[in-house]
Scaffold this active site. Structure first.
Site, PDB file in Angstrom:
ATOM      1  N   ARG A 297    -118.965   6.940  29.252  1.00  0.00           N
ATOM      2  CA  ARG A 297    -119.805   5.563  28.878  1.00  0.00           C
ATOM      3  C   ARG A 297    -120.472   5.114  29.898  1.00  0.00           C
ATOM      4  NH1 ARG A 297    -120.828   3.923  24.412  1.00  0.00           N
ATOM      5  NH2 ARG A 297    -121.783   1.961  24.088  1.00  0.00           N
TER       6      ARG A 297
ATOM      7  N   CYS B 156    -114.837   6.488  25.141  1.00  0.00           N
ATOM      8  CA  CYS B 156    -113.564   6.241  24.265  1.00  0.00           C
ATOM      9  C   CYS B 156    -114.302   5.851  22.849  1.00  0.00           C
ATOM     10  CB  CYS B 156    -112.758   5.229  25.124  1.00  0.00           C
ATOM     11  SG  CYS B 156    -111.677   6.015  26.314  1.00  0.00           S
TER      12      CYS B 156
ATOM     13  N   LYS C  36    -111.188   2.115  38.573  1.00  0.00           N
ATOM     14  CA  LYS C  36    -112.163   2.965  37.688  1.00  0.00           C
ATOM     15  C   LYS C  36    -113.517   2.225  37.382  1.00  0.00           C
ATOM     16  CE  LYS C  36    -111.802   3.783  33.278  1.00  0.00           C
ATOM     17  NZ  LYS C  36    -112.873   3.568  32.300  1.00  0.00           N
ATOM     18  N   ASN C  37    -113.329   1.301  36.758  1.00  0.00           N
ATOM     19  CA  ASN C  37    -114.519   0.647  36.437  1.00  0.00           C
ATOM     20  C   ASN C  37    -115.521  -0.151  37.207  1.00  0.00           C
ATOM     21  OD1 ASN C  37    -114.094   1.493  33.721  1.00  0.00           O
ATOM     22  ND2 ASN C  37    -113.236  -0.225  33.008  1.00  0.00           N
TER      23      ASN C  37
ATOM     24  N   ARG D 215    -108.842  10.749  32.611  1.00  0.00           N
ATOM     25  CA  ARG D 215    -110.054  10.127  32.697  1.00  0.00           C
ATOM     26  C   ARG D 215    -110.183   9.113  33.622  1.00  0.00           C
ATOM     27  NH1 ARG D 215    -113.346   8.485  27.637  1.00  0.00           N
ATOM     28  NH2 ARG D 215    -114.629   7.742  29.253  1.00  0.00           N
TER      29      ARG D 215
ATOM     30  N   ARG E  17    -119.678   0.645  19.458  1.00  0.00           N
ATOM     31  CA  ARG E  17    -120.019   0.055  20.606  1.00  0.00           C
ATOM     32  C   ARG E  17    -121.648  -0.040  20.841  1.00  0.00           C
ATOM     33  NH1 ARG E  17    -115.996   2.926  25.097  1.00  0.00           N
ATOM     34  NH2 ARG E  17    -116.678   1.228  26.350  1.00  0.00           N
ATOM     35  N   PRO E  18    -122.192  -0.897  20.486  1.00  0.00           N
ATOM     36  CA  PRO E  18    -123.842  -0.870  20.429  1.00  0.00           C
ATOM     37  C   PRO E  18    -124.128  -1.305  21.960  1.00  0.00           C
ATOM     38  CG  PRO E  18    -122.824  -2.852  19.439  1.00  0.00           C
ATOM     39  CD  PRO E  18    -121.647  -1.939  19.583  1.00  0.00           C
ATOM     40  N   ILE E  19    -125.591  -1.073  22.201  1.00  0.00           N
ATOM     41  CA  ILE E  19    -125.992  -1.057  23.484  1.00  0.00           C
ATOM     42  C   ILE E  19    -127.324  -2.097  23.254  1.00  0.00           C
ATOM     43  CG2 ILE E  19    -125.191   0.787  24.664  1.00  0.00           C
ATOM     44  CD1 ILE E  19    -128.050   2.053  24.195  1.00  0.00           C
ATOM     45  N   ASP E  20    -127.427  -2.854  22.153  1.00  0.00           N
ATOM     46  CA  ASP E  20    -128.551  -3.663  21.878  1.00  0.00           C
ATOM     47  C   ASP E  20    -128.756  -4.705  23.077  1.00  0.00           C
ATOM     48  OD1 ASP E  20    -126.121  -4.570  21.023  1.00  0.00           O
ATOM     49  OD2 ASP E  20    -127.107  -6.582  20.514  1.00  0.00           O
TER      50      ASP E  20
ATOM     51  N   ASP F  62    -108.199  -3.560  27.761  1.00  0.00           N
ATOM     52  CA  ASP F  62    -107.685  -2.346  28.212  1.00  0.00           C
ATOM     53  C   ASP F  62    -106.225  -2.355  28.491  1.00  0.00           C
ATOM     54  OD1 ASP F  62    -110.335  -1.371  28.276  1.00  0.00           O
ATOM     55  OD2 ASP F  62    -110.748  -1.786  30.491  1.00  0.00           O
TER      56      ASP F  62
HETATM   57  N1  EPU Z   1    -121.499  -5.331  22.843  1.00  0.00           N
HETATM   58  C1  EPU Z   1    -122.481  -5.438  21.869  1.00  0.00           C
HETATM   59  N2  EPU Z   1    -123.660  -5.137  22.430  1.00  0.00           N
HETATM   60  C2  EPU Z   1    -123.818  -4.445  23.463  1.00  0.00           C
HETATM   61  C3  EPU Z   1    -122.956  -4.337  24.467  1.00  0.00           C
HETATM   62  C4  EPU Z   1    -121.544  -4.762  24.101  1.00  0.00           C
HETATM   63  O1  EPU Z   1    -122.277  -5.973  20.751  1.00  0.00           O
HETATM   64  O2  EPU Z   1    -125.127  -4.294  23.985  1.00  0.00           O
HETATM   65  C5  EPU Z   1    -120.001  -5.246  22.393  1.00  0.00           C
HETATM   66  C6  EPU Z   1    -119.010  -4.301  22.261  1.00  0.00           C
HETATM   67  O3  EPU Z   1    -119.110  -3.734  21.121  1.00  0.00           O
HETATM   68  C7  EPU Z   1    -117.710  -4.926  22.510  1.00  0.00           C
HETATM   69  C8  EPU Z   1    -118.114  -6.270  23.435  1.00  0.00           C
HETATM   70  O4  EPU Z   1    -119.548  -6.272  23.185  1.00  0.00           O
HETATM   71  O5  EPU Z   1    -117.490  -5.490  21.135  1.00  0.00           O
HETATM   72  C9  EPU Z   1    -117.465  -5.990  24.820  1.00  0.00           C
HETATM   73  O6  EPU Z   1    -118.204  -4.626  25.216  1.00  0.00           O
HETATM   74  P1  EPU Z   1    -118.623  -4.388  26.947  1.00  0.00           P
HETATM   75  O7  EPU Z   1    -119.959  -4.131  26.813  1.00  0.00           O
HETATM   76  O8  EPU Z   1    -117.921  -5.424  27.630  1.00  0.00           O
HETATM   77  O9  EPU Z   1    -117.686  -3.036  27.139  1.00  0.00           O
HETATM   78  P2  EPU Z   1    -118.291  -1.743  28.015  1.00  0.00           P
HETATM   79  O10 EPU Z   1    -119.266  -2.317  29.011  1.00  0.00           O
HETATM   80  O11 EPU Z   1    -118.635  -0.454  27.007  1.00  0.00           O
HETATM   81  C10 EPU Z   1    -116.249  -2.045  29.575  1.00  0.00           C
HETATM   82  C11 EPU Z   1    -115.357  -1.062  30.186  1.00  0.00           C
HETATM   83  C12 EPU Z   1    -114.431  -0.709  29.170  1.00  0.00           C
HETATM   84  C13 EPU Z   1    -113.602  -2.105  28.757  1.00  0.00           C
HETATM   85  C14 EPU Z   1    -114.676  -3.084  28.098  1.00  0.00           C
HETATM   86  C15 EPU Z   1    -114.080  -4.381  27.840  1.00  0.00           C
HETATM   87  C16 EPU Z   1    -116.455   0.237  31.896  1.00  0.00           C
HETATM   88  C17 EPU Z   1    -116.967   1.536  32.038  1.00  0.00           C
HETATM   89  N3  EPU Z   1    -115.840  -0.079  30.585  1.00  0.00           N
HETATM   90  O12 EPU Z   1    -116.871  -1.224  28.412  1.00  0.00           O
HETATM   91  O13 EPU Z   1    -113.373  -0.101  29.545  1.00  0.00           O
HETATM   92  O14 EPU Z   1    -112.715  -1.784  27.746  1.00  0.00           O
HETATM   93  O15 EPU Z   1    -115.629  -3.255  29.120  1.00  0.00           O
HETATM   94  O16 EPU Z   1    -113.664  -4.963  28.888  1.00  0.00           O
HETATM   95  O17 EPU Z   1    -116.248  -0.569  32.443  1.00  0.00           O
HETATM   96  C18 EPU Z   1    -111.299   1.588  29.808  1.00  0.00           C
HETATM   97  O18 EPU Z   1    -111.503   1.517  30.986  1.00  0.00           O
HETATM   98  O19 EPU Z   1    -110.574   2.160  28.984  1.00  0.00           O
HETATM   99  C19 EPU Z   1    -112.602   0.922  28.952  1.00  0.00           C
HETATM  100  C20 EPU Z   1    -112.736   1.348  27.642  1.00  0.00           C
END
Ligand code: EPU
Length: 429
Positions: A93, A117, A22-23, A397, A122-125, A305
């Site tokens: 997301r 989810c 998926k990811n 999903r 889940r910030p995107i900074d 996950d």
């Molecule tokens: N974070 C920040 N700032 C940012 C981005 C992330 O503080 O700008 C923090 C997040 O809040 C979190 C950590 O960094 O505490 C890791 O977040 P990451 O960005 O790695 O997660 P993501 O990209 O939003 C992906 C997977 C998730 C999986 C996480 C962690 C996808 C589409 N999603 O999410 O998958 O849990 O990495 O491995 O690839 C799932 O498949 O069920 C799922 C939620």
């Protein structure tokens, strides 16, 4: 709304073929817009998140031809828009990867703040910091992220947190930037390597994916390619944990065992018999199952996950197990539901203490997100009696054909519309 009606005391046995990741798929699909030529994709899982992603691509003007359930040809030569719709983006997301890919192709993108989810904040900074460093102007208003850049220019970007999403978005944007970008402290997940392989086949110059420094030399033209998405290590891990939790014996097939080393090690620690072959792992349940401590970390650590599914397994281990969730702040959505099934779990901040060994009992429970939903399904299979899991749209999903794969392993699961649940509640045998 649909529910699963699940009969407990299951003992999963047999073999299961794992679908595409998926990811990885949800990162590769938005990247398709970098080219104008046809891209041929295989091993794309047929799950709701992918269907949403396909709808977004169609709405942007990409022509899509299905060659089979898991095979697509996509031709983005007539892209008509740079703004995926809110109704679709809010569902998942990964739709925010269109920030990176549209910025790379058009120098602009307009993407709603994404959904996904609910795992706590889940910030995107880090994504925005990176786009800005590459030269993009960012303006957020009325729930939309507006990005524009006359030119993107390569630079050094250090991520303050290891983020899969930020790594992918910045790889996408930097692929078309002038000169060299160096991304430091990046995520090393196999899905990042899969995306880098896909982009490199299209003509990108990306080195170092799978390590914590990625170097990208920007390229202007991208060609159409054929790509097969890697197997889903989280789906594979879910079946491995389900086999151990139900006292079963399962061969998990068409996988890359190297991607599952943390899970293999943890299952062995819990007493399971794990035999690793080149593209397959055989699990035979432990007897007895031993308590264990589990800490989630970015790859190659134990994946967040699989933390909810791991927690379910540990409810069956006599003694105290401790789970520490290091990746997300609020990822214990399964705990209250598991308590309804008789589990003894106490949460303190990012730590969960599990006093295992008492048998779970079937109960009506609710899936609050994808992985906690999968965990509840495993719990329902382990429990005495019958369970009803509602809000299974979360499970749909991310798991292709989940209940059918479990049924093939001997489980008794029925998908019912919530309106019909009462009517059908006596028909499961
Ligand atoms: N974070 C920040 N700032 C940012 C981005 C992330 O503080 O700008 C923090 C997040 O809040 C979190 C950590 O960094 O505490 C890791 O977040 P990451 O960005 O790695 O997660 P993501 O990209 O939003 C992906 C997977 C998730 C999986 C996480 C962690 C996808 C589409 N999603 O999410 O998958 O849990 O990495 O491995 O690839 C799932 O498949 O069920 C799922 C939620």
């Amino acid at each position: 709304m649909e529910s699963f009606k699940v009969k407990g005391n299951a003992n999963l046995k047999g073999n299961v073929i794992i679908s595409g990741s998926k990811n990885a798929a949800v990162a590769v699909l938005p990247a398709v817009v970098l080219t104008k030529e046809t891209v041929r994709l295989d091993n794309i899982p047929d799950i709701t998140d992918v269907r949403t992603m396909i709808k977004i691509l169609e709405n942007l003007g990409v022509s899509i031809r299905r060659r089979g359930r898991n095979a697509l040809d996509l031709t983005p030569n007539h892209l008509a828009a740079i703004d995926p719709s809110y109704d679709l983006v809010k569902k998942m997301r990964a739709s925010y990867y269109f920030m990176g890919s549209l910025l790379a192709r058009f120098g602009q993108a307009r993407v709603p703040i994404p959904g996904g989810c609910d795992l706590g904040p889940r910030p995107i900074d880090q994504h925005l910091k990176g786009f800005s460093a590459l030269g993009a102007d960012i303006n957020i208003e009325h729930g939309m992220i507006n990005l524009s850049a006359k030119r993107l220019v390569g630079t050094n970007i250090y991520l303050d947190v290891v983020s899969i999403g930020a790594t992918i978005n910045l790889m996408l944007a930097a692929s078309s930037a002038e000169g060299r970008t160096v991304l430091e402290n990046v995520a090393k997940e196999p899905e990042i390597v899969d995306l880098a392989n896909f982009l490199n086949a299209m003509g990108a110059k990306i080195r170092g994916a799978g390590t914590d420094v990625i170097r990208i030399d920007g390229v202007k033209e991208y060609r159409g390619v054929a790509h097969t998405v890697i197997p889903d290590r989280i789906e594979a891990g879910t079946f491995m944990l389900a086999a151990a939790a139900t006292g079963g014996s399962v061969a998990v097939e068409e996988i890359i065992p190297k991607h599952l080393e943390a899970i293999t090690a943890k299952l062995r620690e819990a007493g399971a018999h794990v035999v690793v072959e080149p593209e397959k792992i055989n699990i035979a349940a432990p007897d007895p199952l031993l308590p264990s401590d589990l800490k989630t970390f970015p790859y190659p650590g134990f994946p967040t996950d699989l933390q909810p599914q791991g927690m379910v397994l540990l409810t069956a281990a006599k003694g105290l197990s401790v789970i520490t969730e290091n990746v997300f702040d609020g990822r214990f959505n399964q705990v209250d539901e598991l308590k309804r099934m008789g589990a003894k779990i106490k949460v303190e901040g990012r730590t969960a203490l599990i006093e295992g060994g008492t048998r779970l009992s079937g109960a009506p429970v609710t899936a609050h997100d994808l992985r906690s939903g999968a965990a509840l399904l495993i719990a329902a299979l382990m429990a005495d009696g019958e369970s009803q899991i509602s809000a299974i749209k979360h499970i749909d999903r991310g798991y292709e054909n989940f209940e059918q794969k479990l049924i093939n392993l001997g489980a008794s699961i029925q998908r019912v519309s919530d309106d019909n649940y009462e009517q059908l509640s006596s028909s499961l045998d």
